[in-house]
Enzyme design. Structure first.
Site, PDB file in Angstrom:
ATOM      1  N   SER A 182       0.617  -1.477  -0.184  1.00  0.00           N
ATOM      2  CA  SER A 182       0.014   0.077   0.177  1.00  0.00           C
ATOM      3  C   SER A 182       0.909   1.192   0.055  1.00  0.00           C
ATOM      4  O   SER A 182       0.261   2.437   0.286  1.00  0.00           O
ATOM      5  CB  SER A 182      -0.991   0.067   1.266  1.00  0.00           C
ATOM      6  OG  SER A 182      -1.862  -1.089   0.980  1.00  0.00           O
ATOM      7  N   LYS A 221       4.165   1.864   1.326  1.00  0.00           N
ATOM      8  CA  LYS A 221       5.402   2.530   2.406  1.00  0.00           C
ATOM      9  C   LYS A 221       6.696   2.577   1.797  1.00  0.00           C
ATOM     10  O   LYS A 221       7.403   3.754   1.756  1.00  0.00           O
ATOM     11  CB  LYS A 221       5.592   1.271   3.447  1.00  0.00           C
ATOM     12  CG  LYS A 221       4.512   1.151   4.478  1.00  0.00           C
ATOM     13  CD  LYS A 221       4.630  -0.047   5.541  1.00  0.00           C
ATOM     14  CE  LYS A 221       5.043  -1.077   5.003  1.00  0.00           C
ATOM     15  NZ  LYS A 221       3.911  -1.526   4.149  1.00  0.00           N
ATOM     16  N   THR A 222       7.164   1.536   0.962  1.00  0.00           N
ATOM     17  CA  THR A 222       8.610   1.781   0.243  1.00  0.00           C
ATOM     18  C   THR A 222       8.339   3.154  -0.488  1.00  0.00           C
ATOM     19  O   THR A 222       9.446   3.887  -0.651  1.00  0.00           O
ATOM     20  CB  THR A 222       8.929   0.542  -0.572  1.00  0.00           C
ATOM     21  OG1 THR A 222       8.997  -0.617   0.448  1.00  0.00           O
ATOM     22  CG2 THR A 222      10.197   0.786  -1.158  1.00  0.00           C
ATOM     23  N   ASN A 223       7.410   3.293  -1.479  1.00  0.00           N
ATOM     24  CA  ASN A 223       7.270   4.239  -2.311  1.00  0.00           C
ATOM     25  C   ASN A 223       7.282   5.884  -1.532  1.00  0.00           C
ATOM     26  O   ASN A 223       8.058   6.743  -1.998  1.00  0.00           O
ATOM     27  CB  ASN A 223       6.104   4.344  -3.202  1.00  0.00           C
ATOM     28  CG  ASN A 223       6.286   3.363  -4.429  1.00  0.00           C
ATOM     29  OD1 ASN A 223       6.663   3.643  -5.444  1.00  0.00           O
ATOM     30  ND2 ASN A 223       5.866   2.086  -4.236  1.00  0.00           N
TER      31      ASN A 223
END
Ligand code: GTP
Ligand code: MN
Ligand code: MN
EC number: 4.1.1.32
Length: 612
Positions: A266, A268-270
């Site tokens: 959803s 987080k990394t982005n």
């Protein structure tokens, strides 16, 4: 029986408790060889993987690997938290008695590493000498060389992390045995995989997978499940599936730190790798601390809530990563980074990789391209539109390769937390951002976080798959006790973090387009949140929190249709009232839920009724 002492002596591993543990499990799993691993072994192990075919070259200093086709994601059904006290049973942790699980796993693992090497990986899930380091040391035993190379990217490894432990026995015992992947009945009623954390004995036993999400025990099983249990047991800290970023305003010199949880896949990394929008890049800078796990504690001398990322690398979703959505991620896999790709599409002739969303269209020349299962794309039946890469294909790279990694990410101190945000995937109802000052209401909001079921068949239309604080797959003990611990920890904090709920995924009901462009633009609502914290804006009060007014949101350089803007900055009260009913059912499942959480629920319900 392999000569354990000789192998351990050669490596300089002196911790007696670790040596005993290695011997114990070597007798059970019966490997042919034992090797203790430190950071210096990386190049040699990569070379061995290239020779064995476990890795294939994917450009200079980049490697491709494929996991078994029925072993490509975390398995929540097969994941269990075991303890010696049934009171630890929660709704989501699949609790089992410790004795039963230890016996079962010991039998499953017996003799299963015959013919293989047992790698001994001492690791640390924290920066060195951090406040929480004493709960961060572990030793993973694994019989998979690719797992070793992934763990070496995701955690700090080497004998120094266990040799100098103040208490020699104080480390997490993490045993990973791959098993015969072709005969484990994955996903059938006769599934033989078990992923068990024996939390009150600080022991992790995972059998039947070599996929990262099940086999990198330092990361998910220790960094999240074991960490959460230890944090509660000692009343000292929280271990959460949260990202952690710094935002600097170069004009004012102010610096903020935001942590928060979004369910898996959803964003987080982005968010952690976000570049500021073009129009704002001169003024703001976003620094990456972590993209998947944060451990939070209270600094006793200052009363500040502190956070750090226990990991040392990124295990990121490949799908849709491209120059536009996430250039930072692409640079973290540049030539020479020693990145490992898993289950993407691969071309051995070109030594290159591809995944859906890497480019708008797949490579036109199909020659040499293999899908994630290794089948030639050119041999596909006409009309076969199945993806080239597995939707959960990943890249694994160290934090040092991440272009916006914070200068101090590896320092012991950690950073003070200004805000905690929660965000799910919700096509309606949830505005772009709503801020919550009250701590109990913030915790309540996290407990009712969810993502939409992907297929309507999975649930009632409009009903979420709840994922408290994005920890549903990692819950280690009862949810009511968890809420209590969260509230108690925050009660000790002097300068309380501001809570907020964000949503990048609202859709136009007519044509289904995302009404908010997302990605880099997500900095805008976060800047508003920091201004709200500083008292520079006041927002508009609603029943479910404070939302930005149109002129408070910095929209410079962004051309958004008025209808879309109106949609993301408004509250659909009837939809919210329906949601409150679902929430009540959800919360009612939990034992010992603190009264403060119910009070928050009733306050929001009443405010909605007054607003309608
Ligand atoms: P885990 O690593 O599984 O815990 O997931 P994550 O929370 O790190 O998710 P990630 O950042 O990898 O994003 C998952 C998917 O969401 C990717 O396909 C992204 O392209 C997409 N995504 C991320 N941020 C946004 C956004 O702001 N808007 C839209 N529309 N999609 C986004
Ligand atoms: Mn995750
Ligand atoms: Mn991620």
């Amino acid at each position: 029986m392999v000569d354990v002492d000789a192998a351990l002596d050669a490596s300089g591993l002196t911790n007696e408790a670790v040596r005993e543990y290695v011997k114990h499990w070597a007798q059970i799993t019966q490997p042919d060889r034992i090797e203790v691993i430190g950071a210096e072994d990386d190049d040699r192990l990569i070379q061995e993987c290239l020779e064995s075919g476990e890795f294939q070259p994917a450009g200079e200093g980049r490697y491709y690997s494929r996991s078994y086709s029925k072993d490509t994601a975390r398995s929540e059904e097969r994941t269990i938290v075991a303890t010696n006290d049934e009171k630890d049973k929660g709704v989501y942790n699949n609790w089992r008695p410790a004795s039963e699980m230890k016996e079962k796993l010991t039998e499953l693992m017996r003799g299963q590493s015959k013919g293989k090497t047992m790698y001994v990986l001492p690791y640390l899930m924290s920066p060195r000498k951090n406040e929480l380091s004493q709960w961060a040391a572990g030793v993973e035993l694994t019989d998979s060389r690719p797992v070793v190379l992934h763990m070496m990217r995701m955690s700090r490894v080497g004998v120094e992390h266990v040799n100098d432990l103040p208490q020699q026995g104080n480390f997490v015992r993490a045993v990973h045995v791959t098993g015969d992947l072709e005969n484990l009945g994955q996903g059938t009623p006769d599934d033989k995989r078990y992923f068990v954390t024996v939390a009150d004995e600080r022991m992790i036993l995972h059998f039947g997978s070599s996929y990262g999400g099940n086999a990198l025990l330092g990361k998910i099983a220790h960094g999240l499940r074991q960490g959460a249990y230890d944090g509660w047991d000692t009343k000292k800290f929280l271990a959460e599936q949260y990202m952690l970023i710094g935002i600097t305003d170069k004009e004012t010199g102010k610096r903020y730190h935001i942590t928060g949880g979004f369910p898996s896949a959803s964003g987080k990394t982005n968010l952690a790798m976000m570049l500021p929008p073009d129009a704002m890049g001169d003024r703001y800078q976003v620094d990456f601390y972590g993209d998947d796990i944060a451990w939070l504690w209270v600094d006793e001398s200052t009363g500040k809530l502190m956070g750090m990322n226990p990991e040392f690398g990124v295990f990121g979703v490949a799908k849709d990563t491209n120059e536009k959505t996430n250039p930072t991620a692409l640079h973290s896999m540049d030539p020479g980074t020693k990145v490992i790709f898993t289950n993407v599409a691969y071309n051995p002739k070109l030594e290159d990789v591809w995944w859906e969303g890497r480019t708008p269209e797949p490579p036109a020349d199909l020659d040499g391209w293999l899908d994630w299962k290794g089948e030639p794309i050119a041999d596909r039946e006409p009309g076969d539109t199945s993806p080239w890469a597995h939707p959960n294909s990943r890249f694994t790279t160290t934090l040092a390769n991440v272009p916006n990694a914070a200068e101090d990410f590896d320092e012991a101190a950690g950073v003070p937390i200004d805000a905690i945000i929660f965000g799910g995937r919700t096509r309606d109802r949830e505005p772009l951002i709503r801020a919550i000052h009250d701590v109990a209401e913030g915790v309540y909001d996290g407990l009712t976080l969810g993502a939409e079921a992907t297929f309507a068949a999975e649930g009632v239309e409009g009903q979420l798959r709840y994922d408290p604080m994005s920890n549903r797959p990692f819950m280690a003990y009862g949810e009511g006790d968890y809420a209590r611990h969260y509230l108690d920890l925050l009660a000790q904090v002097k300068d309380k973090p501001l809570f907020a709920h964000v949503n990048w995924f609202q859709k136009d009901p007519e044509d289904g387009h995302y009404v908010w462009p997302g990605f880099r633009e997500n900095l805008r609502p976060l800047l508003w949140l920091m201004r709200l914290k500083d008292g520079e804006v006041t927002g508009r009060k609603t029943a479910v929190g404070i939302i930005p007014t149109e002129d408070e949101l910095d929209l410079e350089g962004l051309d958004l249709p008025q209808a879309d803007l109106d949609r993301i900055l408004s509250i659909d009260v009837p939809r919210w009232q329906q949601e409150m009913g679902f929430r009540e059912e959800h919360l009612n499942q939990f034992d010992r839920l603190p009264e403060e959480i119910w009070e928050a629920h009733r306050r929001v319900t009443k405010a909605l009724d007054e607003q309608s």
